[in-house]
Design a protein around this motif. Structure first.
Motif, PDB file in Angstrom:
ATOM      1  N   TYR A   3      -1.778  10.982  -2.848  1.00 14.88           N
ATOM      2  CA  TYR A   3      -1.709   9.514  -2.781  1.00 14.88           C
ATOM      3  C   TYR A   3      -2.948   9.133  -1.993  1.00 14.88           C
ATOM      4  N   ALA A   4      -3.325   9.930  -0.977  1.00 14.35           N
ATOM      5  CA  ALA A   4      -4.514   9.202   0.078  1.00 14.35           C
ATOM      6  C   ALA A   4      -5.707   9.926  -0.486  1.00 14.35           C
TER       7      ALA A   4
ATOM      8  N   THR B 111      -0.056   4.625  -0.183  1.00 11.26           N
ATOM      9  CA  THR B 111      -0.204   5.739   0.730  1.00 11.26           C
ATOM     10  C   THR B 111       0.409   5.440   2.367  1.00 11.26           C
ATOM     11  N   THR B 112       0.028   4.265   2.693  1.00 13.01           N
ATOM     12  CA  THR B 112       0.573   4.073   4.300  1.00 13.01           C
ATOM     13  C   THR B 112       2.060   3.907   4.122  1.00 13.01           C
TER      14      THR B 112
ATOM     15  N   ASP C 132      -7.009  -2.086   2.176  1.00 10.14           N
ATOM     16  CA  ASP C 132      -6.582  -2.350   1.011  1.00 10.14           C
ATOM     17  C   ASP C 132      -5.592  -3.272   0.850  1.00 10.14           C
TER      18      ASP C 132
ATOM     19  N   ASP D  47      -6.997   2.602   3.259  1.00 12.10           N
ATOM     20  CA  ASP D  47      -5.579   2.680   3.299  1.00 12.10           C
ATOM     21  C   ASP D  47      -5.001   2.533   4.637  1.00 12.10           C
TER      22      ASP D  47
ATOM     23  N   PRO E  79      -9.270   8.371   3.708  1.00 12.26           N
ATOM     24  CA  PRO E  79      -8.140   7.254   3.558  1.00 12.26           C
ATOM     25  C   PRO E  79      -8.393   6.101   4.082  1.00 12.26           C
TER      26      PRO E  79
ATOM     27  N   ASN F  57       6.040   0.515  -3.851  1.00 11.29           N
ATOM     28  CA  ASN F  57       5.518  -0.792  -3.039  1.00 11.29           C
ATOM     29  C   ASN F  57       6.813  -1.917  -3.428  1.00 11.29           C
TER      30      ASN F  57
ATOM     31  N   ASN G 243       0.881  -1.296   0.010  1.00 10.70           N
ATOM     32  CA  ASN G 243      -0.053   0.080  -0.011  1.00 10.70           C
ATOM     33  C   ASN G 243       0.861   1.295   0.052  1.00 10.70           C
TER      34      ASN G 243
END
Ligand SMILES: NC(=O)c1ccc[n+]([C@@H]2O[C@H](COP(=O)([O-])OP(=O)(O)OC[C@H]3O[C@@H](n4cnc5c(N)ncnc54)[C@H](O)[C@@H]3O)[C@@H](O)[C@H]2O)c1
Ligand SMILES: N[C@@H](CCO)C(=O)O
Ligand code: NA
Length: 441
Positions: A190-191, A163-164, A203, A198, A195, A284, A161
């Motif tokens: 991104y988020a 975003t995180t 997700d 995420d 959110p 990622n 993920n």
């Protein structure tokens, strides 16, 4: 180029991913035709609102339609990039029933109801491809489904993920708090405005379910995945990790052992020397361990319109080639049907940071709590809490305080969490500052 009849492509959704797919299909139609062996002709693009100006996509305005149900009945290939469960599921099933192969980026739907879609694909003799659903542009599902089909995958460990990962990276590198870092991620696009999927790990859990299903030839749905998001990760946790020369990452972990498969998503500390620690910003990366192959690593962009479109287009070319040359790609393989273990049975390690009274016998009481649950301690580090660091050095009973940092050996998660509960109730423990699982040592 082949003189073959064009293959009719229906695109469902013209958002971030759908827009990028439409642009590529239009601007690079000659290359696509040459690679497939037949032209790919967009016969319609389903959108929610017809009247909007979408001239930047460079497609004929007459192709936009709000009637997705009708559109899927006149296509050879359907690309679903609407997202969500409905109407995406009904549209995919309808498309297959009318003989279309389907490409989707929809991890939420696959993790919730994948087997129904795979069964429909098999029943109607069509392809269902979904490389974009996990780790965006990174070729990962095809390697698992095809390249590693002759090997035994033992473990899949990764950051899935973006975003995180961005949020945790900012917390680590700038000392930002969770909320600040989320706002930065939102400002950069991104988020999402909400959110939740995420930051709460939904997700990543959906992606973990898809990865585990492919890796272990077993049906794993999103609800089988143990999930903890990053909303509880504090600046103190990140600082505790830094003290250990570690970083905090949200990991998706799919493991196979003698008892079955364990699939989980949670924050964990990993050493800075581990390759996953170097995965910065919204990137990622996924490690795969297989018996014969050994360790493999996949790295790249897991989100964004262009990277995700790359995976969608790769799938589209693959399923289109099957139409031209005959045959189908591999379908669902769940023959192994391994049991799915509960989180309590997962083998993990904990890092625990405690504030304790600094007096004789404290260490032995703490050690006894670990021993009582059969948890073996790997390292213990103690430092005195100075009076000027914001906390009162004197405990309630007048004794000095110390900070104890304990890293365990591997044990069942049930034993480790029971140990933490016991520690919380010890009179010598003034506070539990941080509890985090440890991976990658
Ligand atoms: N954006 C990414 O980085 C990314 C990465 C990997 C996978 N995905 C997946 O791709 C899919 C699409 O994501 P996105 O980022 O493009 O979302 P998005 O919200 O930008 O686009 C979805 C579009 O579908 C449209 N839509 C919704 N319902 C519709 C309907 N009934 N008929 C026609 N159109 C409809 C919406 O109006 C919107 O324009 C999702 O499944 C998502 O999980 C996205
Ligand atoms: N929201 C997802 C998009 C890609 O699936 C992420 O941040 O990774
Ligand atoms: Na991918």
């Amino acid at each position: 180029m082949s003189a073959r009849e064009p293959l009719r492509v229906a695109l469902l959704g013209a958002g971030v991913v759908g827009g990028a797919v439409a642009r590529h299909l239009t601007q690079r139609s000659g290359d696509m035709a040459a690679r497939v062996g037949a032209p790919l002709e967009i016969v319609g693009i389903a959108v929610r609102r017809a009247g909007r100006d979408r001239s930047e996509l460079g497609v004929d305005a007459s192709l936009f339609t709000t009637d997705a149900e009708e559109l899927v009945t006149r296509a050879d290939l359907v690309v679903e990039v609407i997202g969500g469960i409905e109407p995406a599921r009904s549209l995919i099933l309808r498309a297959m029933a009318h003989g279309a192969s389907v490409v989707t980026a929809n991890k939420a739907l696959l993790a919730e109801d994948g087997p129904r879609l795979y069964a429909a694909a098999a029943q109607h003799g069509v392809d269902l491809y979904y490389e974009a659903a996990v780790a965006g542009a990174i070729p990962l599902l095809r390697p698992l489904r095809e390249s590693l089909a002759g090997d035994e995958v033992r473990k899949v460990l990764g950051i899935v993920n973006g975003t995180t990962n961005y949020v945790l990276d900012k917390m680590d590198t700038t000392g930002a708090g969770f909320q600040d870092a989320v706002e930065q991620a939102q400002a950069l696009g991104y988020a999402e405005a909400d959110p939740t999927a995420d930051v709460e790990g939904f997700d990543a859990a959906a992606k973990a379910a898809i990865l585990a299903s492919l890796a272990f030839h077993t049906r794993v749905s999103g609800s089988d995945v143990y999930r903890e998001g990053i909303t509880e990760v504090s600046a103190a946790d990140v600082a505790a990790a830094r003290e250990m020369d570690c970083v905090v990452k949200l990991l998706a972990i799919c493991e196979r052992n003698d008892g079955g498969v364990s699939v989980r998503v949670h924050p964990a500390m990993i050493p800075r020397s581990h390759p996953l620690a170097g995965v910065r910003e919204a990137f990622n990366a996924v490690f795969v361990e297989a018996d014969a192959a050994g360790q493999l690593m996949f790295y790249g962009r897991g989100a964004g319109g262009e990277p995700t479109a790359s995976a969608v287009l790769g799938d589209l070319v693959a399923v289109a080639r099957h139409r031209v040359g005959g045959g189908l790609g591999p379908g669902e393989s769940s023959y192994a049907d391994l049991p799915i273990l509960s989180m309590g049975d997962a083998q993990t390690r904990y890092h625990v940071s405690l504030d304790v009274a600094d007096r004789p016998g404290v260490l032995s009481k703490v050690a006894a709590a670990f021993a009582a649950h059969d948890v073996s301690i790997e390292t213990v580090r103690q430092q005195l809490v100075a009076a000027d660091d914001g906390v009162t050095a004197a405990g309630g009973d007048g004794s000095a305080r110390a900070n104890l940092i304990i890293v365990t050996h591997t044990a069942s998660d049930a034993a480790l969490s029971a140990t933490v509960e016991s520690l919380r109730s010890l009179d010598v423990v003034r506070g539990v500052n941080s509890v985090m699982r440890v991976e990658g040592f």
